[in-house]
Scaffold this motif. Structure first.
Motif, PDB file in Angstrom:
ATOM      1  N   ILE A 114       0.863  -1.179   0.000  1.00 32.51           N
ATOM      2  CA  ILE A 114       0.000   0.000   0.000  1.00 32.51           C
ATOM      3  C   ILE A 114       0.903   1.234   0.000  1.00 32.51           C
ATOM      4  CG2 ILE A 114      -1.626   1.368   1.364  1.00 32.51           C
ATOM      5  CD1 ILE A 114      -2.815  -1.225   2.419  1.00 32.51           C
ATOM      6  N   VAL A 115       0.589   2.191  -0.866  1.00 33.83           N
ATOM      7  CA  VAL A 115       1.318   3.469  -0.908  1.00 33.83           C
ATOM      8  C   VAL A 115       0.264   4.563  -0.796  1.00 33.83           C
ATOM      9  CG1 VAL A 115       2.978   4.888  -2.141  1.00 33.83           C
ATOM     10  CG2 VAL A 115       3.026   2.402  -2.430  1.00 33.83           C
ATOM     11  N   SER A 116       0.168   5.190   0.369  1.00 35.86           N
ATOM     12  CA  SER A 116      -0.976   6.055   0.650  1.00 35.86           C
ATOM     13  C   SER A 116      -0.596   7.264   1.489  1.00 35.86           C
ATOM     14  CB  SER A 116      -2.046   5.246   1.403  1.00 35.86           C
ATOM     15  OG  SER A 116      -3.111   6.063   1.837  1.00 35.86           O
ATOM     16  N   ALA A 117      -1.361   8.339   1.300  1.00 35.95           N
ATOM     17  CA  ALA A 117      -1.202   9.532   2.130  1.00 35.95           C
ATOM     18  C   ALA A 117      -1.902   9.385   3.470  1.00 35.95           C
ATOM     19  CB  ALA A 117      -1.748  10.759   1.404  1.00 35.95           C
ATOM     20  N   SER A 118      -2.753   8.383   3.627  1.00 37.90           N
ATOM     21  CA  SER A 118      -3.449   8.182   4.899  1.00 37.90           C
ATOM     22  C   SER A 118      -2.459   7.748   5.978  1.00 37.90           C
ATOM     23  CB  SER A 118      -4.560   7.150   4.731  1.00 37.90           C
ATOM     24  OG  SER A 118      -5.595   7.670   3.929  1.00 37.90           O
ATOM     25  N   PRO A 119      -2.816   7.943   7.250  1.00 41.94           N
ATOM     26  CA  PRO A 119      -1.840   7.720   8.327  1.00 41.94           C
ATOM     27  C   PRO A 119      -1.678   6.267   8.746  1.00 41.94           C
ATOM     28  CG  PRO A 119      -3.849   8.663   9.219  1.00 41.94           C
ATOM     29  CD  PRO A 119      -4.024   8.645   7.735  1.00 41.94           C
ATOM     30  N   ASP A 120      -0.489   6.012   9.283  1.00 40.94           N
ATOM     31  CA  ASP A 120      -0.132   4.659   9.707  1.00 40.94           C
ATOM     32  C   ASP A 120      -0.985   4.144  10.864  1.00 40.94           C
ATOM     33  OD1 ASP A 120       0.908   6.422  11.582  1.00 40.94           O
ATOM     34  OD2 ASP A 120       2.935   5.607  11.550  1.00 40.94           O
ATOM     35  N   ILE A 121      -1.586   5.044  11.652  1.00 37.39           N
ATOM     36  CA  ILE A 121      -2.306   4.610  12.851  1.00 37.39           C
ATOM     37  C   ILE A 121      -3.415   3.620  12.538  1.00 37.39           C
ATOM     38  CG2 ILE A 121      -1.742   6.545  14.351  1.00 37.39           C
ATOM     39  CD1 ILE A 121      -4.388   7.850  13.472  1.00 37.39           C
ATOM     40  N   TYR A 122      -4.002   3.700  11.341  1.00 34.75           N
ATOM     41  CA  TYR A 122      -4.983   2.685  10.983  1.00 34.75           C
ATOM     42  C   TYR A 122      -4.626   1.891   9.729  1.00 34.75           C
ATOM     43  CZ  TYR A 122      -7.166   6.163   7.778  1.00 34.75           C
ATOM     44  OH  TYR A 122      -7.434   7.084   6.797  1.00 34.75           O
ATOM     45  N   LEU A 123      -3.767   2.454   8.877  1.00 28.18           N
ATOM     46  CA  LEU A 123      -3.396   1.700   7.675  1.00 28.18           C
ATOM     47  C   LEU A 123      -2.603   0.443   8.004  1.00 28.18           C
ATOM     48  CD1 LEU A 123      -2.508   4.007   4.676  1.00 28.18           C
ATOM     49  CD2 LEU A 123      -4.610   2.791   5.208  1.00 28.18           C
ATOM     50  N   GLN A 124      -1.841   0.445   9.112  1.00 27.26           N
ATOM     51  CA  GLN A 124      -1.112  -0.777   9.454  1.00 27.26           C
ATOM     52  C   GLN A 124      -2.077  -1.916   9.754  1.00 27.26           C
ATOM     53  OE1 GLN A 124       1.304  -0.021  12.956  1.00 27.26           O
ATOM     54  NE2 GLN A 124      -0.187   1.446  13.728  1.00 27.26           N
ATOM     55  N   VAL A 143       5.121  10.355  21.167  1.00 27.32           N
ATOM     56  CA  VAL A 143       6.108  10.677  22.199  1.00 27.32           C
ATOM     57  C   VAL A 143       5.549  10.209  23.542  1.00 27.32           C
ATOM     58  CG1 VAL A 143       7.366  12.497  23.392  1.00 27.32           C
ATOM     59  CG2 VAL A 143       7.018  12.645  20.912  1.00 27.32           C
ATOM     60  N   ASP A 144       6.319   9.367  24.228  1.00 28.99           N
ATOM     61  CA  ASP A 144       5.898   8.851  25.533  1.00 28.99           C
ATOM     62  C   ASP A 144       4.510   8.226  25.488  1.00 28.99           C
ATOM     63  OD1 ASP A 144       8.298   9.718  26.680  1.00 28.99           O
ATOM     64  OD2 ASP A 144       7.462  11.700  27.153  1.00 28.99           O
ATOM     65  N   GLY A 145       4.262   7.480  24.406  1.00 26.52           N
ATOM     66  CA  GLY A 145       3.003   6.740  24.301  1.00 26.52           C
ATOM     67  C   GLY A 145       1.804   7.560  23.886  1.00 26.52           C
ATOM     68  N   ARG A 146       2.030   8.828  23.500  1.00 21.31           N
ATOM     69  CA  ARG A 146       0.903   9.670  23.098  1.00 21.31           C
ATOM     70  C   ARG A 146       1.184  10.322  21.744  1.00 21.31           C
ATOM     71  NH1 ARG A 146      -3.048  10.252  26.661  1.00 21.31           N
ATOM     72  NH2 ARG A 146      -2.643   9.524  28.780  1.00 21.31           N
ATOM     73  N   LEU A 147       0.143  10.455  20.964  1.00 17.47           N
ATOM     74  CA  LEU A 147       0.261  11.135  19.677  1.00 17.47           C
ATOM     75  C   LEU A 147       0.422  12.634  19.896  1.00 17.47           C
ATOM     76  CD1 LEU A 147      -2.551   9.069  18.064  1.00 17.47           C
ATOM     77  CD2 LEU A 147      -0.301   9.267  17.041  1.00 17.47           C
ATOM     78  N   THR A 148       1.321  13.236  19.145  1.00 13.08           N
ATOM     79  CA  THR A 148       1.503  14.684  19.239  1.00 13.08           C
ATOM     80  C   THR A 148       0.578  15.426  18.280  1.00 13.08           C
ATOM     81  OG1 THR A 148       3.194  14.773  17.508  1.00 13.08           O
ATOM     82  CG2 THR A 148       3.942  14.326  19.786  1.00 13.08           C
ATOM     83  N   GLY A 149       0.004  14.696  17.322  1.00 13.85           N
ATOM     84  CA  GLY A 149      -0.790  15.337  16.282  1.00 13.85           C
ATOM     85  C   GLY A 149       0.049  15.790  15.108  1.00 13.85           C
ATOM     86  N   ARG A 150       1.372  15.588  15.209  1.00 15.07           N
ATOM     87  CA  ARG A 150       2.275  15.972  14.113  1.00 15.07           C
ATOM     88  C   ARG A 150       2.642  14.759  13.267  1.00 15.07           C
ATOM     89  NH1 ARG A 150       4.595  18.915  18.518  1.00 15.07           N
ATOM     90  NH2 ARG A 150       6.120  17.263  18.799  1.00 15.07           N
ATOM     91  N   MET A 151       2.969  15.013  12.018  1.00 14.44           N
ATOM     92  CA  MET A 151       3.447  13.953  11.127  1.00 14.44           C
ATOM     93  C   MET A 151       4.914  13.661  11.431  1.00 14.44           C
ATOM     94  SD  MET A 151       1.807  15.128   7.480  1.00 14.44           S
ATOM     95  CE  MET A 151       0.108  15.701   7.356  1.00 14.44           C
ATOM     96  N   SER A 152       5.286  12.386  11.397  1.00 10.60           N
ATOM     97  CA  SER A 152       6.680  12.002  11.576  1.00 10.60           C
ATOM     98  C   SER A 152       7.385  11.805  10.233  1.00 10.60           C
ATOM     99  CB  SER A 152       6.765  10.713  12.401  1.00 10.60           C
ATOM    100  OG  SER A 152       6.116   9.644  11.741  1.00 10.60           O
ATOM    101  N   THR A 153       6.619  11.849   9.146  1.00  8.46           N
ATOM    102  CA  THR A 153       7.164  11.765   7.789  1.00  8.46           C
ATOM    103  C   THR A 153       6.506  12.866   6.961  1.00  8.46           C
ATOM    104  OG1 THR A 153       5.432  10.347   6.850  1.00  8.46           O
ATOM    105  CG2 THR A 153       7.251   9.240   8.001  1.00  8.46           C
ATOM    106  N   ALA A 154       6.998  13.059   5.760  1.00 11.47           N
ATOM    107  CA  ALA A 154       6.284  13.920   4.823  1.00 11.47           C
ATOM    108  C   ALA A 154       4.954  13.276   4.461  1.00 11.47           C
ATOM    109  CB  ALA A 154       7.130  14.128   3.566  1.00 11.47           C
ATOM    110  N   ASN A 155       3.973  14.103   4.081  1.00 11.61           N
ATOM    111  CA  ASN A 155       2.688  13.597   3.620  1.00 11.61           C
ATOM    112  C   ASN A 155       2.912  12.763   2.358  1.00 11.61           C
ATOM    113  OD1 ASN A 155      -0.187  13.431   3.649  1.00 11.61           O
ATOM    114  ND2 ASN A 155      -0.289  15.034   2.085  1.00 11.61           N
ATOM    115  N   CYS A 156       2.535  11.500   2.379  1.00 12.40           N
ATOM    116  CA  CYS A 156       2.847  10.569   1.279  1.00 12.40           C
ATOM    117  C   CYS A 156       1.834  10.736   0.141  1.00 12.40           C
ATOM    118  CB  CYS A 156       2.867   9.136   1.803  1.00 12.40           C
ATOM    119  SG  CYS A 156       3.569   7.958   0.637  1.00 12.40           S
ATOM    120  N   HIS A 157       2.039  11.797  -0.620  1.00 15.66           N
ATOM    121  CA  HIS A 157       1.088  12.204  -1.659  1.00 15.66           C
ATOM    122  C   HIS A 157       1.881  12.672  -2.872  1.00 15.66           C
ATOM    123  CE1 HIS A 157      -2.565  14.144  -3.305  1.00 15.66           C
ATOM    124  NE2 HIS A 157      -1.776  15.153  -3.616  1.00 15.66           N
ATOM    125  N   GLY A 158       1.360  12.408  -4.054  1.00 14.32           N
ATOM    126  CA  GLY A 158       1.983  12.908  -5.275  1.00 14.32           C
ATOM    127  C   GLY A 158       3.403  12.404  -5.468  1.00 14.32           C
TER     128      GLY A 158
END
Length: 216
Positions: A114-124, A143-158
């Motif tokens: 799968i190659v997608s812009a959607s996030p890993d939290i559910y795509l895995q 970070v410390d078991g909690r989501l920061t709301g930030r992306m850890s990679t570039a948006n996988c689009h285009g």
């Protein structure tokens, strides 16, 4: 599917290709509940409206929505949402033609990703449930078991899909894109760079005949 020497990879976009529609908003609605979901939409509304009007980039609007919806959430809690979503919602959203192509590739022994812009939290969860060999997507920071709301990679689009695929192929096979037979499946303009990279491409369930053979 005919036999081809060397590695064969089938790369599938997710939203609108494997599924009938976008999955991020339904996933967030299931996890947050309607009050929490509507609050996140309200707080990210100016950015979402700007994206709809083509005044704000896709990745900027998405980043704002993810921050409003997920910042501070326990990764264990979100994993529970994702497991529920994959079990109950995902099967109803899948497209028959894409599942048939996936089954053919798997039967032929091809590596499916799968190659997608959607996030890993559910795509895995989706990738595992559907039997994919690998997942390339947008990562979210924990970070410390909690989501920061930030992306850890570039948006996988285009073009980022192509960049990530080209980086992944040598890691997986010790081969670059020119040494791999690539099948690609997509449904929007954001998938076209990946379709152009492929030797065999499908767009919205139909062969995409505007892809020149590599080397031409």
């Amino acid at each position: 599917m005919s036999e081809v020497a060397g590695p064969v990879v089938a790369a599938f976009d997710f939203d609108g290709t494997l599924t009938r529609r976008d999955t991020l908003l339904p996933f967030l609605a299931r996890g947050l509940g309607w009050p929490g979901f509507l609050r996140a939409l309200l707080l990210s509304g100016p950015w979402m409206a700007g994206y709809a009007l083509k005044l704000v980039r896709n990745d900027v609007a998405k980043a704002r929505l993810l921050k409003m919806a997920l910042a501070g959430r326990s990764s264990a809690e979100v994993a529970h949402w994702a497991a529920d979503w994959a079990r109950h919602d995902l099967p109803r959203q899948l497209q028959d033609w894409a599942l048939a192509r996936l089954a053919q590739h798997r039967q032929a022994g091809h590596c499916c990703v799968i190659v997608s812009a959607s996030p890993d939290i559910y795509l895995q969860h989706a990738a595992r449930q559907l039997g994919f060999d690998a997942l390339i997507c947008t990562g979210l920071e924990v970070v410390d078991g909690r989501l920061t709301g930030r992306m850890s990679t570039a948006n996988c689009h285009g073009e980022e899909k192509v960049r990530r695929l080209k980086a992944w192929l040598p890691e997986r096979f010790g081969a670059d894109a020119g040494q791999v037979t690539l099948y690609a499946y997509g449904d929007t303009a954001g998938d076209m760079p990946m379709l152009r990279l492929a030797r065999h491409a499908w767009y919205r369930g139909e062969p995409w005949r505007d892809v020149p053979s590599r080397g031409e």
